[in-house]
Design a protein around this motif. Structure first.
Motif, PDB file in Angstrom:
ATOM      1  N   GLY A  95      -7.454 -44.183 -11.504  1.00  0.00           N
ATOM      2  CA  GLY A  95      -8.173 -44.987 -12.426  1.00  0.00           C
ATOM      3  C   GLY A  95      -8.193 -46.210 -11.704  1.00  0.00           C
ATOM      4  N   SER A 131     -12.182 -42.530 -13.341  1.00  0.00           N
ATOM      5  CA  SER A 131     -11.136 -42.913 -12.684  1.00  0.00           C
ATOM      6  C   SER A 131     -11.415 -40.661 -11.906  1.00  0.00           C
ATOM      7  N   MET A 157      -6.579 -44.754 -19.885  1.00  0.00           N
ATOM      8  CA  MET A 157      -7.132 -45.267 -18.503  1.00  0.00           C
ATOM      9  C   MET A 157      -6.351 -46.023 -18.363  1.00  0.00           C
TER      10      MET A 157
END
Length: 370
Positions: A194, A204, A160
């Motif tokens: 994200g 996200s 992420m």
């Protein structure tokens, strides 16, 4: 609704994609105006809140996966008249907490539930038979008539990032049970947005009009489109990459109207209650310069691979390119841009759309002529 505009393209030799085919090699696929429209029935229990999928049973009844209401599966006869509801909201056998998807895989109907990713199986007579969970968490999936599934997994939280990112994701094939299945390798996953606070990932979601893989599986191969170009990767059931089904693609510039159209598609799939949240999230994301190349993918009852170009808000229709499994283009057709296609049989197409005049969510059956 007027008849759909159809662009017929003859099947050509692989080296002459847009040439003129001989009469022997030509194939024409046409889609007519809808003959069944489900969603206007005012009987108690028949109202469609949001469509999680729709399937046509061997007896020609149509089952609509409904997110919301007392029952998550609504059954209609071949003329669109409401018959009954089943799969009551709950956690027991044959009940569904929150319907993620509904698919017909051969003569069985499968539902995906958010409750522990529980999969439940019903016969073609809609009798509950069993439940199971796939070996790995699934983000997206599709099945064939042999109840073989192709899956896309979730991105790792370790990948992420703040803002727009796209991480590698596992893809695999499995039977309809909890066995691990066959890997297709790591491929680019969903393009996501994200949020990171103080160096820690918060969450996200899919990027508005971002690139999203699409999956399909036929009798001999599984297919993956990544959205970067009009190209579909074909894998055999051992996980071997066989070929790419490819056609020319011209990038289309993205506009704010495309974001608005994406909001409407999402609300149709998730329900009106999600409109405010979806609107806020989609409009705060940076817009890509161009639209993805593809949006959806499926295999019809004859084995043709249908690839949907990403709809542009500039047009009311969108092009579907139909490939033969060997890679040749068989036809191109135009369908309504807002139509979500769930199934294509030999002589029908089943899809969901919000009516232009009323805003009512409908499931429609269209005749297919070959």
């Amino acid at each position: 609704m007027p008849g759909l505009r159809v662009l017929q393209i003859c099947l050509c030799a692989a080296s002459m994609l847009c040439g003129v085919a001989s009469a022997a090699s030509a194939q024409v696929v046409r889609v007519g105006a809808p003959t069944v429209r489900i969603g206007r029935d005012e009987q108690p229990g028949a109202f469609i809140t949001a469509v999680a999928g729709a399937v046509r049973l061997p007896n020609k009844q149509i089952v609509v996966g409904n997110r919301g209401g007392e029952h998550t599966l609504l059954v209609f006869d071949e003329k669109g008249k409401f018959v009954r509801g089943l799969a009551r909201k709950g956690k027991g056998p044959g009940e569904v907490s929150y319907l993620l998807w509904v698919l017909r895989c051969g003569n069985e109907l499968f539902t995906g539930d958010i409750d522990g990713e529980r999969v439940q199986v019903f016969t073609s007579e809609l009798k509950y038979t069993r439940a199971f969970r796939f070996a790995s968490q699934t983000y997206r999936l599709a099945c064939n008539d042999r109840a073989q599934f192709v899956h896309m997994g979730w991105e790792s939280p370790r990948d992420m990032r703040d803002g727009v990112y796209r991480a590698p994701t596992a893809f695999w094939i499995s039977p309809a049970d909890s066995t691990p299945g066959v890997s297709l390798g790591m491929l680019p996953g969903s393009e996501r947005f994200g949020i990171v606070n103080n160096g820690k990932p918060v969450g996200s979601g899919p990027r508005a009009i971002g690139r999203e893989p699409a999956l399909a599986i036929g009798p001999t191969a599984a297919y993956v489109a990544l959205g970067d170009s009009l190209s579909v990767r074909a894998f055999d059931f051992t996980g071997k990459l066989l070929r790419a089904l490819t056609a020319p693609f011209t990038p289309v510039a993205a506009t704010a109207a495309d974001v608005d159209a994406a909001i409407e598609r999402t609300v149709t799939e998730l329900g009106e209650s999600t409109r405010q949240r979806t609107t806020t999230e989609f409009r705060r994301m940076p817009m890509p310069r161009t639209l993805p190349a593809t949006r959806d993918l499926l295999v019809d009852a004859t084995g043709l691979v249908w690839v949907q170009a990403f709809p542009s808000a500039r047009k009311t229709t969108v092009t579907w390119t139909l490939f033969r499994p060997a890679g040749e283009v068989a036809a191109r057709i135009e369908l309504p841009a807002a139509l979500k296609v769930y199934e294509v049989g030999r002589d029908y197409l089943l899809g969901g759309i919000a009516d232009d005049d009323t805003g009512i969510i409908e499931v429609r059956l269209y005749p297919v002529m070959r």
